[in-house]
Motif scaffolding. Structure first.
Motif, PDB file in Angstrom:
ATOM      1  N   MET A 232       6.737  10.063  -9.270  1.00 44.31           N
ATOM      2  CA  MET A 232       5.919   9.666  -8.125  1.00 44.31           C
ATOM      3  C   MET A 232       4.772  10.623  -7.961  1.00 44.31           C
ATOM      4  SD  MET A 232       8.460   8.513  -5.201  1.00 44.31           S
ATOM      5  CE  MET A 232       8.048   6.861  -4.822  1.00 44.31           C
TER       6      MET A 232
ATOM      7  N   VAL B  94       5.851  16.192  -8.794  1.00 47.13           N
ATOM      8  CA  VAL B  94       6.703  17.347  -8.567  1.00 47.13           C
ATOM      9  C   VAL B  94       7.781  17.373  -9.640  1.00 47.13           C
ATOM     10  CG1 VAL B  94       8.203  18.548  -6.954  1.00 47.13           C
ATOM     11  CG2 VAL B  94       6.257  17.237  -6.098  1.00 47.13           C
ATOM     12  N   ARG B  95       7.860  18.445 -10.378  1.00 48.13           N
ATOM     13  CA  ARG B  95       8.867  18.616 -11.426  1.00 48.13           C
ATOM     14  C   ARG B  95       9.611  19.918 -11.164  1.00 48.13           C
ATOM     15  NH1 ARG B  95       7.117  15.366 -15.762  1.00 48.13           N
ATOM     16  NH2 ARG B  95       6.548  13.397 -14.775  1.00 48.13           N
TER      17      ARG B  95
ATOM     18  N   TYR C 296      18.391  16.175  -2.248  1.00 45.35           N
ATOM     19  CA  TYR C 296      19.493  15.218  -2.159  1.00 45.35           C
ATOM     20  C   TYR C 296      20.087  14.958  -3.549  1.00 45.35           C
ATOM     21  CZ  TYR C 296      21.930  10.816  -2.272  1.00 45.35           C
ATOM     22  OH  TYR C 296      22.862   9.858  -2.533  1.00 45.35           O
ATOM     23  N   TYR C 297      19.225  14.681  -4.528  1.00 42.92           N
ATOM     24  CA  TYR C 297      19.752  14.375  -5.865  1.00 42.92           C
ATOM     25  C   TYR C 297      20.513  15.562  -6.450  1.00 42.92           C
ATOM     26  CZ  TYR C 297      17.211  10.007  -5.829  1.00 42.92           C
ATOM     27  OH  TYR C 297      16.773   8.760  -5.506  1.00 42.92           O
TER      28      TYR C 297
ATOM     29  N   SER D 219       0.518   7.618   1.942  1.00 39.54           N
ATOM     30  CA  SER D 219       0.527   8.966   1.404  1.00 39.54           C
ATOM     31  C   SER D 219       1.953   9.448   1.263  1.00 39.54           C
ATOM     32  CB  SER D 219      -0.270   9.890   2.307  1.00 39.54           C
ATOM     33  OG  SER D 219       0.582  10.433   3.269  1.00 39.54           O
TER      34      SER D 219
ATOM     35  N   ALA E   4       7.030   5.098   3.409  1.00 37.12           N
ATOM     36  CA  ALA E   4       6.150   6.255   3.212  1.00 37.12           C
ATOM     37  C   ALA E   4       4.892   6.077   4.046  1.00 37.12           C
ATOM     38  CB  ALA E   4       5.806   6.406   1.743  1.00 37.12           C
TER      39      ALA E   4
ATOM     40  N   PRO F 245      13.417   7.165   5.669  1.00 39.30           N
ATOM     41  CA  PRO F 245      12.456   7.237   4.569  1.00 39.30           C
ATOM     42  C   PRO F 245      13.198   7.495   3.271  1.00 39.30           C
ATOM     43  CG  PRO F 245      12.506   9.305   5.749  1.00 39.30           C
ATOM     44  CD  PRO F 245      13.507   8.420   6.405  1.00 39.30           C
ATOM     45  N   ASP F 246      13.608   6.444   2.606  1.00 36.57           N
ATOM     46  CA  ASP F 246      14.639   6.629   1.608  1.00 36.57           C
ATOM     47  C   ASP F 246      14.153   6.729   0.181  1.00 36.57           C
ATOM     48  OD1 ASP F 246      17.148   7.283   1.223  1.00 36.57           O
ATOM     49  OD2 ASP F 246      18.031   5.413   1.924  1.00 36.57           O
ATOM     50  N   LEU F 247      13.693   7.907  -0.195  1.00 37.12           N
ATOM     51  CA  LEU F 247      13.410   8.145  -1.607  1.00 37.12           C
ATOM     52  C   LEU F 247      14.716   8.333  -2.356  1.00 37.12           C
ATOM     53  CD1 LEU F 247      10.488  10.749  -1.515  1.00 37.12           C
ATOM     54  CD2 LEU F 247      10.353   8.284  -1.692  1.00 37.12           C
ATOM     55  N   THR F 248      15.810   8.475  -1.602  1.00 37.61           N
ATOM     56  CA  THR F 248      17.077   8.832  -2.237  1.00 37.61           C
ATOM     57  C   THR F 248      17.775   7.634  -2.875  1.00 37.61           C
ATOM     58  OG1 THR F 248      18.254   8.477  -0.172  1.00 37.61           O
ATOM     59  CG2 THR F 248      17.433  10.686  -0.579  1.00 37.61           C
ATOM     60  N   THR F 249      17.225   6.421  -2.721  1.00 37.46           N
ATOM     61  CA  THR F 249      17.848   5.278  -3.376  1.00 37.46           C
ATOM     62  C   THR F 249      17.116   4.888  -4.657  1.00 37.46           C
ATOM     63  OG1 THR F 249      16.485   3.812  -2.067  1.00 37.46           O
ATOM     64  CG2 THR F 249      18.663   4.299  -1.208  1.00 37.46           C
ATOM     65  N   LEU F 250      16.043   5.604  -4.947  1.00 35.76           N
ATOM     66  CA  LEU F 250      15.227   5.219  -6.108  1.00 35.76           C
ATOM     67  C   LEU F 250      15.747   5.782  -7.410  1.00 35.76           C
ATOM     68  CD1 LEU F 250      11.599   5.702  -4.820  1.00 35.76           C
ATOM     69  CD2 LEU F 250      12.798   3.583  -5.258  1.00 35.76           C
ATOM     70  N   GLY F 251      16.531   6.825  -7.330  1.00 44.98           N
ATOM     71  CA  GLY F 251      16.946   7.519  -8.536  1.00 44.98           C
ATOM     72  C   GLY F 251      15.998   8.660  -8.815  1.00 44.98           C
ATOM     73  N   ILE F 252      16.541   9.725  -9.360  1.00 46.09           N
ATOM     74  CA  ILE F 252      15.766  10.962  -9.520  1.00 46.09           C
ATOM     75  C   ILE F 252      14.603  10.771 -10.489  1.00 46.09           C
ATOM     76  CG2 ILE F 252      17.341  11.888 -11.277  1.00 46.09           C
ATOM     77  CD1 ILE F 252      16.818  14.673  -9.952  1.00 46.09           C
ATOM     78  N   GLU F 253      14.814   9.909 -11.506  1.00 43.68           N
ATOM     79  CA  GLU F 253      13.737   9.759 -12.488  1.00 43.68           C
ATOM     80  C   GLU F 253      12.512   9.078 -11.893  1.00 43.68           C
ATOM     81  OE1 GLU F 253      15.215   8.242 -16.267  1.00 43.68           O
ATOM     82  OE2 GLU F 253      17.062   9.337 -15.852  1.00 43.68           O
TER      83      GLU F 253
ATOM     84  N   ALA G  22       7.870   2.402  -0.325  1.00 44.84           N
ATOM     85  CA  ALA G  22       6.429   2.530  -0.169  1.00 44.84           C
ATOM     86  C   ALA G  22       6.029   2.277   1.278  1.00 44.84           C
ATOM     87  CB  ALA G  22       5.720   1.552  -1.097  1.00 44.84           C
TER      88      ALA G  22
ATOM     89  N   ALA H 247      13.820  14.768  -1.332  1.00 43.66           N
ATOM     90  CA  ALA H 247      14.598  13.803  -2.108  1.00 43.66           C
ATOM     91  C   ALA H 247      15.292  14.500  -3.276  1.00 43.66           C
ATOM     92  CB  ALA H 247      13.697  12.686  -2.614  1.00 43.66           C
ATOM     93  N   TYR H 248      14.568  15.408  -3.913  1.00 37.84           N
ATOM     94  CA  TYR H 248      15.177  16.180  -4.999  1.00 37.84           C
ATOM     95  C   TYR H 248      16.416  16.936  -4.509  1.00 37.84           C
ATOM     96  CZ  TYR H 248      11.763  15.882  -8.842  1.00 37.84           C
ATOM     97  OH  TYR H 248      11.005  15.478  -9.897  1.00 37.84           O
TER      98      TYR H 248
ATOM     99  N   ALA I 150       0.849  -1.196   0.000  1.00 37.52           N
ATOM    100  CA  ALA I 150       0.000   0.000   0.000  1.00 37.52           C
ATOM    101  C   ALA I 150       0.877   1.235   0.000  1.00 37.52           C
ATOM    102  CB  ALA I 150      -0.900  -0.007   1.220  1.00 37.52           C
ATOM    103  N   PRO I 151       0.728   2.085  -0.979  1.00 32.91           N
ATOM    104  CA  PRO I 151       1.664   3.191  -1.081  1.00 32.91           C
ATOM    105  C   PRO I 151       1.460   4.264  -0.013  1.00 32.91           C
ATOM    106  CG  PRO I 151       0.143   3.146  -2.961  1.00 32.91           C
ATOM    107  CD  PRO I 151      -0.284   2.083  -2.007  1.00 32.91           C
TER     108      PRO I 151
ATOM    109  N   LEU J 285       9.369  -1.254  -2.869  1.00 30.10           N
ATOM    110  CA  LEU J 285       8.474  -1.750  -1.840  1.00 30.10           C
ATOM    111  C   LEU J 285       8.863  -1.163  -0.485  1.00 30.10           C
ATOM    112  CD1 LEU J 285       6.122  -3.651  -1.317  1.00 30.10           C
ATOM    113  CD2 LEU J 285       7.772  -5.450  -0.826  1.00 30.10           C
TER     114      LEU J 285
ATOM    115  N   GLN K   9       8.230  15.461   0.987  1.00 36.92           N
ATOM    116  CA  GLN K   9       9.089  14.277   0.972  1.00 36.92           C
ATOM    117  C   GLN K   9       9.805  14.189  -0.373  1.00 36.92           C
ATOM    118  OE1 GLN K   9       5.682  11.900   2.622  1.00 36.92           O
ATOM    119  NE2 GLN K   9       7.337  10.468   3.012  1.00 36.92           N
TER     120      GLN K   9
ATOM    121  N   VAL L 260      11.656   9.376  -8.790  1.00 37.39           N
ATOM    122  CA  VAL L 260      11.039  10.392  -7.937  1.00 37.39           C
ATOM    123  C   VAL L 260      10.208  11.367  -8.771  1.00 37.39           C
ATOM    124  CG1 VAL L 260      11.570  12.337  -6.430  1.00 37.39           C
ATOM    125  CG2 VAL L 260      12.755  10.173  -6.115  1.00 37.39           C
ATOM    126  N   MET L 261      10.723  11.666  -9.973  1.00 34.87           N
ATOM    127  CA  MET L 261       9.999  12.597 -10.837  1.00 34.87           C
ATOM    128  C   MET L 261       8.604  12.100 -11.176  1.00 34.87           C
ATOM    129  SD  MET L 261      12.710  14.039 -13.594  1.00 34.87           S
ATOM    130  CE  MET L 261      11.585  15.235 -14.285  1.00 34.87           C
TER     131      MET L 261
END
Lengths: 194, 667
Positions: free
Chosen positions: B46, A160-161, A48-49, A36, B18, B33-41, B15, A45-46, A33-34, B12, A41, B43-44
């Protein structure tokens, strides 16, 4: 009023139950289940990238003891999200640290500076104060990139872009990798790239 | 992008994390909460399920301001602009019938809200005919609204005349933000069918555009003993384009055209027996506008905006018809006068031409009128002590054809004693300028068929602007990241308010047959004061929960001047707005991509029409589905089958419980 109160009660009960449900969160192990995902968030993450796609001149780290400073200017919309996202991370052997600033003078030593929407009236003077500094300026204020900021987040259909103002990046002393340029929407000489 | 990024295990994990985050749990070190291992693309792409409210300039505005965000709108059960305003503290919204609302800010609630200015993207939708806003023609697509700024208290220095008790500033999204396709279909017992579609694209030159259409068919509300005459059908089509021809320039063009019918019931008095005629007929409404705006940023701290629009409205009701054309040109510029000193000034011109036609007992004299308004303003914002004391001084200067020259000054002081605390105070003057109603209208209504005798309300050419002097004090505090409290206090001092002054009965032979008339003149022999307080709080106990609540108190006292014989305006105005208003709203992000939003609203008793205090509840359950679909079920006024919000018992229409479902797709 008695009838009113009676009608009220199931509604209040419903409210209480949902509050419990939401605050407690779903049972862990719920199959994928994703849940929210808040925009901040994603924005954290951005940030960081961005640290991985940007090159700062070496002297930009002299005053920060080799730490890479991600600053937030003004009211912090991230709460603990940004700290949690960057905690324990390093890029090119430089530890990432989060700092929060109330005014631009203190914020000049950041490497990435997220300018809160609370500062939107002061953006021109903030950008002026950062003129020529090796700082990547990021905000989620409408038109930030067209107003001289470097990267502006925008949300399109819940994704988010970001926009990149190439001219503004060139005015600073940092370099953004071509890969990041490709992912963002280029705002250049007023015209948007593909 | 690294190969790791698309690894399903990471997805997973993310998710799950999150979900944990959203549940408001404090995460432990071993589970970041690691969105930082997914790669920027990744994240774009999501989808964000909850968009946080930006601090905006809310925290350091030296005014009582509340912003309704696009997220608030998306998750609300409201299907019309006035219903959205019910969320704002200090704003009373009462539905009169399917297409009519009475809206008041800090008192003076009426169906036309004469002391409230409403603008859509800088275009005034305030009617100079009857002083107020016709909400029935503002059936704009709610999904294209970026935000609604509601300023309680005077905003005349920046926004001009009639921004007396409040300003509602509706700002639509830029065409860049509405790329792609959007389709929404809503159906229910009251909102029978509301269809909205939008397509956004881009020209090769980089100009972003959108074209949209909306059609709505609304059912009548609850009637006791009368016909269900108040159906409301509207159709609207429009476009907006945004582009940056050069680095420093932004241009925007927009336009729309609407056409619709509103069911109305009018009692027209006649000079011949039986002296009145009840007409139930559809009003025919249509209009449109074209607007262009050019923003130029000379350098970092200086910009200028030039805006012009033309607007056309046609309104044909059973008792009168109005056709109006308006041209408006506005310029404003901002620059730093010195360091810590920002000057904003502007100038504007508005030309408005109308042509009216009416039944014999409703008369505009003259039937056609052309007016122009010249205006200018200057406002200086001085940082006395940077990020601690800010002083704003300014005034609007206006010349109109009714009153000539006037000024509307204000002074505001903002003090930041510590981070997360803001204190502000303001003193301002604002004018509600005469409309055609107070100047040119003659309205005759049957009083008694015996002689027969009529009452006649007559406008006066020397009707003056109503004047408000307002003193405001506010405090905002954000004790923690999760809590925000906003308090505003005000004391409004009104002078030269509208009064109805009875004159001596006379006999009139033309038009025949001979009849008696009791005249009432529209004059300025009323004064008053209002004291009140509004407190609003927002609390986010967890990332997936948001609670907001507000309470507003108002004590309005009107007093006729010594030379006034008016006995009705005082009780009807004082008793037309509740003393107490409150609301409580909750947002929950639940598992399985479900959203649940519950709103409770309370409005106190209206003494003038004996409308009882009521509590109502709105509820929305929404769920995101794959492929860009979103489905929601909403209920409004769930606590009663129907209830009265405005108007006297017996004749008033009551607001019915409304249930509707909606399917949306974005792609």
């Amino acid at each position: 009023m008695v009838a009113g109160a009676r009608r009220f009660r199931p509604a209040l009960l419903l409210l209480a139950v949902t509050a419990l449900l939401a605050a407690g969160g779903p049972a862990r192990g719920e199959e994928g289940a994703p849940g929210s995902l808040s925009d901040y968030q994603v924005k954290a993450a951005y940030l960081y990238y961005f640290t991985t796609f940007v090159d700062w001149p070496p002297e930009a780290f002299e005053r920060t003891g080799n730490e890479l400073v991600v600053g937030v200017l003004g009211e912090d919309p991230f709460g603990e999200i940004l700290d949690a996202t960057l905690r324990g991370k390093s890029v090119n052997n430089r530890a990432l640290v989060v700092r929060r600033f109330a005014n631009i003078k203190d914020a000049r030593d950041s490497h990435i500076l997220f300018i809160s929407a609370s500062e939107q009236d002061r953006i021109p003077s903030i950008l002026k104060a950062l003129d020529g500094a090796a700082v990547l300026t990021v905000a989620d204020v409408d038109g930030f990139a067209t107003r001289g900021g470097q990267i502006a987040f925008h949300t399109i259909d819940r994704k988010v872009r970001f926009d990149i103002n190439v001219a503004a990046v060139e005015r600073s002393r940092i370099k953004i990798s071509a890969q990041l340029m490709k992912l963002g929407r280029i705002v250049r000489a007023g015209r948007e790239g593909v | 992008m690294s190969r790791r990024a698309t690894h399903p295990d990471h997805r997973l994990l993310t998710a799950l994390l999150a979900v944990v985050l959203a549940g408001g749990q404090t995460f432990s070190q071993d589970a970041p909460p690691d969105l930082t291992t997914l790669g920027i693309e990744a994240v774009m792409n999501m989808e964000v399920t909850s968009v946080s409210k930006k601090p905006e300039r809310l925290m350091d505005a030296a005014a009582a301001i509340q912003v309704i965000t696009s997220e608030d709108i998306r998750r609300s059960a409201a299907t019309s602009l006035p219903d959205l305003l019910r969320l704002v503290p200090g704003v009373q919204v009462a539905r009169v019938n399917s297409s009519t609302w009475a809206v008041g800010v800090r008192g003076f609630t009426s169906t036309l809200s004469r002391s409230l200015l409403v603008l859509i993207d800088g275009r005034s939708v305030y009617s100079p005919l009857f002083a107020g806003v016709y909400w029935d023609v503002l059936d704009v697509p709610l999904n294209d609204i970026e935000r609604i700024e509601v300023i309680r208290g005077p905003g005349a220095t920046l926004w001009g005349a009639n921004a007396v008790n409040g300003v509602i500033n509706i700002i639509t999204r830029s065409a860049q933000a509405t790329q792609g396709t959007y389709a929404s279909l809503r159906g229910g017992n009251e909102d029978r069918a509301v269809a909205t579609g939008r397509f956004g694209g881009k020209t090769p030159g980089g100009l972003a555009w959108r074209a949209y259409g909306k059609f709505s068919d609304r059912d009548a509300e609850f009637h006791q003993g009368t016909n269900d005459y108040d159906g409301w059908d509207m159709g609207l089509a429009g476009f907006r384009a945004d582009g940056d021809p050069r680095d420093q320039d932004h241009v925007m063009f927009q336009g729309n055209f609407y056409s619709g019918r509103v069911g109305q019931r009018v009692v027209n008095s006649t000079y011949t027996s039986p002296y009145f005629d009840v007409v139930e007929e559809d009003g025919d409404l249509s209009g449109g506008h074209l607007l262009g705006q050019w923003k130029h940023k000379a350098h970092e701290d200086s910009d200028a905006t030039l805006q012009a629009y033309i607007d056309r409205t046609h309104r044909a009701q059973p008792n009168f018809r109005e056709d109006r054309n308006t041209l408006d040109v506005d310029f404003r510029q901002r620059f730093n006068l010195a360091s810590r000193n920002e000057l904003l000034w502007g100038a504007g011109y508005r030309l408005t031409m109308d042509d009216t036609e009416s039944v014999p007992t409703v008369e505009f004299n003259p039937a056609r009128r052309t007016d122009d308004v010249f205006s200018a303003f200057v406002q200086d914002e001085i940082q006395i002590v940077p990020s601690r004391w800010t002083l704003t001084l300014g005034s609007k200067f206006e010349h109109n054809d009714y009153n000539g020259f006037s000024s509307q000054p204000n002074v505001r002081l903002l003090f930041v004693p510590a981070s997360r605390h803001v204190l502000w105070s303001a003193a301002s003057r604002a004018l509600r300028v005469p409309s055609r109603l107070e100047s040119d209208l003659s309205l005759t209504a049957l009083f008694s068929p015996a002689t027969p005798t009529f009452i006649r309300l007559t406008g006066t050419k020397d009707f003056q602007a109503e004047r408000l002097t307002a003193y405001e004090l506010g405090y905002r505090v954000q004790p923690t990241d999760r809590l925000f409290v906003d308090l505003a206090l005000f004391h409004n001092d009104y002078a030269r308010l509208l009064s109805l002054e009875p004159g001596a009965l006379f006999t009139e032979t033309a038009p025949p047959p001979s009849h008696d008339v009791i005249p009432y003149l529209l004059l300025n022999r009323m004064r008053g004061d209002a004291r009140g307080a509004e407190i609003a709080a927002e609390w986010r106990p967890a990332a997936s929960v948001r609670l907001t609540g507000s309470y507003s108190y108002l004590d309005l006292n009107l007093q006729p001047a010594d030379n006034s014989l008016d006995t009705t305006t005082e009780p009807s105005t004082e008793g037309g707005t509740p003393r107490h208003l409150a609301n409580l709203r909750s947002w929950f992000d639940l598992p399985w991509r479900l959203g649940l939003d519950v709103t409770f609203r309370y409005a106190g008793r209206l003494e003038s029409t004996s409308v009882d205090a009521y509590t109502e509840m709105d509820l929305v359950v929404s769920r995101d589905l794959p492929l860009g679909f979103e489905v929601s079920l909403a209920g409004q006024n769930l606590l009663s089958r129907h209830h009265r919000e405005f108007g006297a018992a017996g004749t008033a229409i009551e607001v019915e419980r409304s249930l509707h479902g909606r399917l949306v797709r974005r792609w």
